[in-house]
Structure formats: C-alpha cells, structure tokens
Motif scaffolding. Structure first.
Motif, PDB file in Angstrom:
ATOM      1  N   GLY A 147      23.309  54.911  44.185  1.00 23.38           N
ATOM      2  CA  GLY A 147      23.812  53.840  43.523  1.00 23.38           C
ATOM      3  C   GLY A 147      25.146  52.692  43.318  1.00 23.38           C
ATOM      4  N   LEU A 148      25.214  52.332  43.340  1.00 26.62           N
ATOM      5  CA  LEU A 148      26.013  51.387  41.688  1.00 26.62           C
ATOM      6  C   LEU A 148      26.636  51.074  43.097  1.00 26.62           C
ATOM      7  CD1 LEU A 148      28.680  54.067  40.388  1.00 26.62           C
ATOM      8  CD2 LEU A 148      28.059  54.179  42.850  1.00 26.62           C
ATOM      9  N   ALA A 149      26.939  49.524  41.806  1.00 29.80           N
ATOM     10  CA  ALA A 149      28.328  48.669  41.977  1.00 29.80           C
ATOM     11  C   ALA A 149      29.661  49.437  42.018  1.00 29.80           C
ATOM     12  CB  ALA A 149      28.101  47.509  40.501  1.00 29.80           C
ATOM     13  N   ALA A 150      30.587  49.162  42.698  1.00 27.15           N
ATOM     14  CA  ALA A 150      32.165  49.403  42.971  1.00 27.15           C
ATOM     15  C   ALA A 150      32.677  48.934  41.767  1.00 27.15           C
ATOM     16  CB  ALA A 150      32.868  48.489  44.229  1.00 27.15           C
ATOM     17  N   SER A 151      32.676  48.002  41.528  1.00 26.63           N
ATOM     18  CA  SER A 151      33.942  48.012  40.039  1.00 26.63           C
ATOM     19  C   SER A 151      33.362  48.648  38.386  1.00 26.63           C
ATOM     20  CB  SER A 151      33.413  47.077  39.255  1.00 26.63           C
ATOM     21  OG  SER A 151      34.558  46.073  38.481  1.00 26.63           O
ATOM     22  N   PHE A 152      31.976  48.968  38.327  1.00 23.37           N
ATOM     23  CA  PHE A 152      31.305  50.054  38.025  1.00 23.37           C
ATOM     24  C   PHE A 152      32.416  51.167  37.841  1.00 23.37           C
ATOM     25  CE2 PHE A 152      28.023  52.468  35.681  1.00 23.37           C
ATOM     26  CZ  PHE A 152      28.624  53.045  33.967  1.00 23.37           C
ATOM     27  N   GLY A 153      31.734  51.506  39.609  1.00 23.97           N
ATOM     28  CA  GLY A 153      32.653  52.851  39.714  1.00 23.97           C
ATOM     29  C   GLY A 153      33.620  53.549  39.137  1.00 23.97           C
ATOM     30  N   SER A 173      33.496  24.891  35.508  1.00 23.87           N
ATOM     31  CA  SER A 173      33.726  26.104  36.227  1.00 23.87           C
ATOM     32  C   SER A 173      34.503  25.541  37.492  1.00 23.87           C
ATOM     33  CB  SER A 173      32.833  27.433  37.065  1.00 23.87           C
ATOM     34  OG  SER A 173      32.178  27.942  35.922  1.00 23.87           O
ATOM     35  N   ARG A 174      36.157  26.259  37.338  1.00 24.29           N
ATOM     36  CA  ARG A 174      36.572  25.323  38.558  1.00 24.29           C
ATOM     37  C   ARG A 174      37.259  26.434  39.704  1.00 24.29           C
ATOM     38  NH1 ARG A 174      41.712  22.321  37.397  1.00 24.29           N
ATOM     39  NH2 ARG A 174      42.077  21.777  39.277  1.00 24.29           N
ATOM     40  N   LEU A 175      36.492  27.761  39.487  1.00 28.16           N
ATOM     41  CA  LEU A 175      36.899  29.123  40.336  1.00 28.16           C
ATOM     42  C   LEU A 175      35.384  29.912  40.383  1.00 28.16           C
ATOM     43  CD1 LEU A 175      38.305  30.523  42.504  1.00 28.16           C
ATOM     44  CD2 LEU A 175      39.336  31.862  40.535  1.00 28.16           C
ATOM     45  N   THR A 176      34.643  30.326  41.008  1.00 26.65           N
ATOM     46  CA  THR A 176      33.409  31.167  41.764  1.00 26.65           C
ATOM     47  C   THR A 176      33.941  32.326  42.489  1.00 26.65           C
ATOM     48  OG1 THR A 176      32.103  29.150  41.425  1.00 26.65           O
ATOM     49  CG2 THR A 176      31.635  31.290  42.116  1.00 26.65           C
ATOM     50  N   VAL A 177      33.552  33.603  41.965  1.00 30.67           N
ATOM     51  CA  VAL A 177      33.985  34.091  42.479  1.00 30.67           C
ATOM     52  C   VAL A 177      32.597  35.108  42.329  1.00 30.67           C
ATOM     53  CG1 VAL A 177      35.526  36.572  42.294  1.00 30.67           C
ATOM     54  CG2 VAL A 177      36.052  34.643  41.408  1.00 30.67           C
ATOM     55  N   THR A 178      32.351  35.669  42.921  1.00 34.09           N
ATOM     56  CA  THR A 178      31.432  36.776  43.627  1.00 34.09           C
ATOM     57  C   THR A 178      31.405  37.849  43.402  1.00 34.09           C
ATOM     58  OG1 THR A 178      31.410  37.717  45.927  1.00 34.09           O
ATOM     59  CG2 THR A 178      30.183  35.426  45.432  1.00 34.09           C
ATOM     60  N   VAL A 179      32.313  38.855  42.497  1.00 32.57           N
ATOM     61  CA  VAL A 179      32.130  40.435  42.030  1.00 32.57           C
ATOM     62  C   VAL A 179      33.448  40.042  40.733  1.00 32.57           C
ATOM     63  CG1 VAL A 179      32.138  41.054  44.721  1.00 32.57           C
ATOM     64  CG2 VAL A 179      33.914  40.793  43.379  1.00 32.57           C
ATOM     65  N   ASN A 180      33.126  41.710  40.079  1.00 33.04           N
ATOM     66  CA  ASN A 180      33.331  40.982  38.900  1.00 33.04           C
ATOM     67  C   ASN A 180      35.243  41.419  39.217  1.00 33.04           C
ATOM     68  OD1 ASN A 180      33.045  41.520  35.874  1.00 33.04           O
ATOM     69  ND2 ASN A 180      34.527  43.304  36.680  1.00 33.04           N
ATOM     70  N   GLU A 181      35.402  42.149  39.675  1.00 32.94           N
ATOM     71  CA  GLU A 181      36.797  43.072  39.620  1.00 32.94           C
ATOM     72  C   GLU A 181      37.312  41.316  40.458  1.00 32.94           C
ATOM     73  OE1 GLU A 181      38.713  45.441  39.170  1.00 32.94           O
ATOM     74  OE2 GLU A 181      36.135  45.882  38.578  1.00 32.94           O
ATOM     75  N   GLY A 182      36.841  40.427  40.853  1.00 29.64           N
ATOM     76  CA  GLY A 182      37.709  38.876  41.277  1.00 29.64           C
ATOM     77  C   GLY A 182      37.716  37.981  39.926  1.00 29.64           C
ATOM     78  N   ALA A 183      36.648  38.374  39.630  1.00 32.03           N
ATOM     79  CA  ALA A 183      37.227  37.654  38.040  1.00 32.03           C
ATOM     80  C   ALA A 183      37.641  37.680  37.156  1.00 32.03           C
ATOM     81  CB  ALA A 183      35.557  37.493  37.345  1.00 32.03           C
ATOM     82  N   THR A 184      37.848  39.295  37.109  1.00 31.60           N
ATOM     83  CA  THR A 184      38.621  39.629  35.924  1.00 31.60           C
ATOM     84  C   THR A 184      39.950  39.150  36.437  1.00 31.60           C
ATOM     85  OG1 THR A 184      37.037  41.692  35.486  1.00 31.60           O
ATOM     86  CG2 THR A 184      39.410  42.637  34.824  1.00 31.60           C
ATOM     87  N   SER A 193      32.734  38.430  31.359  1.00 28.30           N
ATOM     88  CA  SER A 193      32.621  39.526  31.276  1.00 28.30           C
ATOM     89  C   SER A 193      31.510  40.525  30.342  1.00 28.30           C
ATOM     90  CB  SER A 193      33.990  40.368  31.748  1.00 28.30           C
ATOM     91  OG  SER A 193      33.802  41.659  32.193  1.00 28.30           O
ATOM     92  N   GLY A 194      31.351  41.583  30.838  1.00 26.75           N
ATOM     93  CA  GLY A 194      30.962  42.745  30.464  1.00 26.75           C
ATOM     94  C   GLY A 194      32.492  43.319  29.971  1.00 26.75           C
ATOM     95  N   HIS A 195      32.259  44.772  28.871  1.00 24.05           N
ATOM     96  CA  HIS A 195      33.462  45.297  28.074  1.00 24.05           C
ATOM     97  C   HIS A 195      34.373  46.285  29.009  1.00 24.05           C
ATOM     98  CE1 HIS A 195      35.013  47.671  25.140  1.00 24.05           C
ATOM     99  NE2 HIS A 195      35.762  46.967  25.085  1.00 24.05           N
ATOM    100  N   TRP A 196      32.788  46.626  30.127  1.00 24.86           N
ATOM    101  CA  TRP A 196      33.230  47.568  30.796  1.00 24.86           C
ATOM    102  C   TRP A 196      34.096  47.249  31.972  1.00 24.86           C
ATOM    103  CZ3 TRP A 196      27.902  50.493  30.754  1.00 24.86           C
ATOM    104  CH2 TRP A 196      27.657  50.732  29.213  1.00 24.86           C
ATOM    105  N   GLY A 197      33.404  45.943  32.486  1.00 24.73           N
ATOM    106  CA  GLY A 197      34.796  45.440  33.798  1.00 24.73           C
ATOM    107  C   GLY A 197      35.732  45.189  33.144  1.00 24.73           C
ATOM    108  N   CYS A 198      36.088  44.986  31.919  1.00 25.37           N
ATOM    109  CA  CYS A 198      37.878  44.120  31.647  1.00 25.37           C
ATOM    110  C   CYS A 198      38.300  44.989  30.766  1.00 25.37           C
ATOM    111  CB  CYS A 198      37.829  43.036  30.852  1.00 25.37           C
ATOM    112  SG  CYS A 198      36.503  42.818  29.730  1.00 25.37           S
ATOM    113  N   ARG A 199      37.551  46.534  29.741  1.00 24.45           N
ATOM    114  CA  ARG A 199      38.524  47.086  29.320  1.00 24.45           C
ATOM    115  C   ARG A 199      39.147  47.957  29.284  1.00 24.45           C
ATOM    116  NH1 ARG A 199      35.088  52.071  25.928  1.00 24.45           N
ATOM    117  NH2 ARG A 199      33.585  52.068  28.413  1.00 24.45           N
TER     118      ARG A 199
END
Length: 296
Positions: free
Chosen positions: A97-103, A216-227, A239-245
């Motif tokens: 089990g893992l988060a989609a973005s990290f996977g 914050s003018r925009l709210t996103v529930t998943v990391n990929e959306g924020a990136t 973001s975490g470094h792994w989420g936008c490396r």
C-alpha cells in the motif's frame, strides 16, 4: 499449493475483506468457486466460520478464533519456506500500500532492480491517496508519510523527504522572487496535502524560527495536483522533495527561500499488527530504504 492451504488463504481474505467476490479476485477464483471452497473448509472443520447475509460476510465466534490461529500458521509457514530455501529467494504475493504520487515518482522507477532480484515474487501495488486499512485490504506492507496513527502496528523508518516551497519560473517572474519570509504574504499560495495549513509555515534559519501566515487561493487534495498547479503558475506550493524532484531537475519549478529550513516528513514501512511481517515485506522495506538513501 495444496487444496487445504488454498482454502485457508481464501478464508483469511474473505474474513478480512468481508467479500467472497473480492477475495476470489485477489486469489484467482470466481465468486461461486470461492464460496464453495470456504464452505468445504467449514464442513471439514465441523463449524460455521462465517455468517453470510445479502449485505455482508462476518465472522462467527468460532471463525474469529480460527482466523487468529490460521493467520499465525500461514505466517509461520511462509517464514519456514523462506528459511528452508536458504537462498534468500522470495516467492508468493506481496501486497504493498502506498500513495499514488510516491509510487509513480519514486517506487516504480526503482522497482525493476527488486523484481529482477526476486523473479518468483508477484507484487501488487495498491496505490491510493487514502491510507489503506492494512488488515481489511490484505496489505503486507504500507509505505506511509508523516505521523503514524496506528500505534500498535509495527513500523520501520525508511527515510525522510525535505519540505520545500516551490514555484514556476514564470510565476516568480510575474510576482517577484521572495527575498525573506515576510515577502510571502504578498504571494498566492497553493494548499496541498503537505501544507501550508491554517497555522502557517514554520521556517528556521540560523537557529531563528518564524511562523509565517499565508493565504491559499487554491486548495488541492493530492500532491500531484499541487505540483501541477505550481508548474502552471498558479502560485507557490509546499511539497516534499520527492514530490517535485523531477520538476526541479527539469527547471519547471524552482525552490523559494532555499536558505530556510521547513523541516522534513518521515517515511515508514508499516506492517500489520499482531502477526510477523512477511520476509518479502521486510525485504522491500530494506530495498526502498537503501534506494532512497542513494542520491543517484
């Protein structure tokens, strides 16, 4: 695998998932076949293990006791098989089990080396931005960020990812590059899973810690959306470094106020409570920890 072992493993998955259909799909059986196999197991045992209604499948009192004993036996058998081989070869099925973005970003690109090392192991990645229930979903190991809510689960720290503020070069060209934390109040922010939250952003530099409140003018529930929103120029994201490396390396994002430390988010391998971790689950945790520690 013998018929009795098949029946036991199927019973465990029916009991944990509450569904013959789901358990059957996981182990390669149709719903009618799964139901028949478990019914035959109950006849052999001489007791009703499950209560079946049109809405749910639940354990009887005898079934709950049988489940606890059966899981312990199956775990011990897996461990014995692994030890007997003596070669370190891993077999069977490993459910992760893992988060989609990290996977997508960090695990799957590294997975070929692990899969090549263990060709007899079948790996199932349960990728979701919601945390899986380890027991109900039959997860052997979950890769989880942040605080661990389940205090009784067994966990191993695998590493940590630095939290960063990032924005696109186009956005910074339009809005200006912040030179100090106070400048952040004049910028648009994207609120994602990591932050910024309502309490603001805690930042440290030279033993000096500040908490900066931003809007914050925009709210996103998943990391990929924020990136993606940051790349599109909608504002500054945390973001975490792994989420936008990849975006940082490609120049599509750049770090904001790099001299300031925003802390880090820890990553753990979490194993189901009350049972020994599978050898394959432990091996994957060790592999991921080593892979993430390697800067290459």
């Amino acid at each position: 695998m013998t018929d009795r072992l098949v029946a036991l493993r199927l019973f465990v998955r029916v009991a944990r998932s509450g569904s013959f259909s789901r358990a059957g799909r996981e182990l390669g059986f149709s719903q009618p076949s799964a139901s028949r196999i478990v019914s035959e197991l109950e006849r052999e045992v001489g007791a009703a293990l499950l209560m079946r209604t049109t809405r749910a499948v639940t354990l009887t009192e005898a079934g709950a006791d049988y489940l606890a004993r059966t899981e312990a036996i199956l775990d011990a058998l897996d461990e014995a098989d692994h030890a007997a081989r003596g070669s370190g070869e891993l077999r069977g099925v490993l459910r992760v089990g893992l988060a989609a973005s990290f996977g997508v970003r960090e695990v799957i690109p590294r997975l070929p080396a692990f899969a090549d090392r263990h060709p007899a192991l079948r790996i199932e990645l349960l990728m979701s931005d919601q945390r899986q229930d380890l027991v109900h979903d039959g997860v052997d190991v979950a890769l989880r960020f942040g605080e661990l809510a389940d205090s009784v689960a067994t966990a191993r720290r695998l590493g940590a990812t630095r939290r960063l503020l990032v924005a696109s070069p186009d956005y910074l060209a339009r809005a200006g590059v912040p030179q100090q934390p106070a400048d952040l109040a004049d910028h648009r922010f994207i609120a994602g899973p990591i932050g910024p939250g309502p309490r603001g952003i805690a930042m440290t530099h030279d033993d000096r810690t500040l908490v900066v409140r931003v809007q914050s003018r925009l709210t996103v529930t998943v990391n990929e959306g924020a990136t993606a929103a940051a790349v599109a120029g909608l504002g500054i994201a945390m973001s975490g470094h792994w989420g936008c490396r990849a975006e940082l390396d490609a120049g599509r994002l750049q770090q904001v106020l790099p001299a300031w430390d925003l802390g880090a988010t820890e990553l753990h391998a979490v194993f189901p409570a009350g049972r020994a971790a599978k050898p394959s689950a432990r091996a994957l945790g060790e592999f991921i920890a080593a892979a993430l520690a390697d800067p290459s």
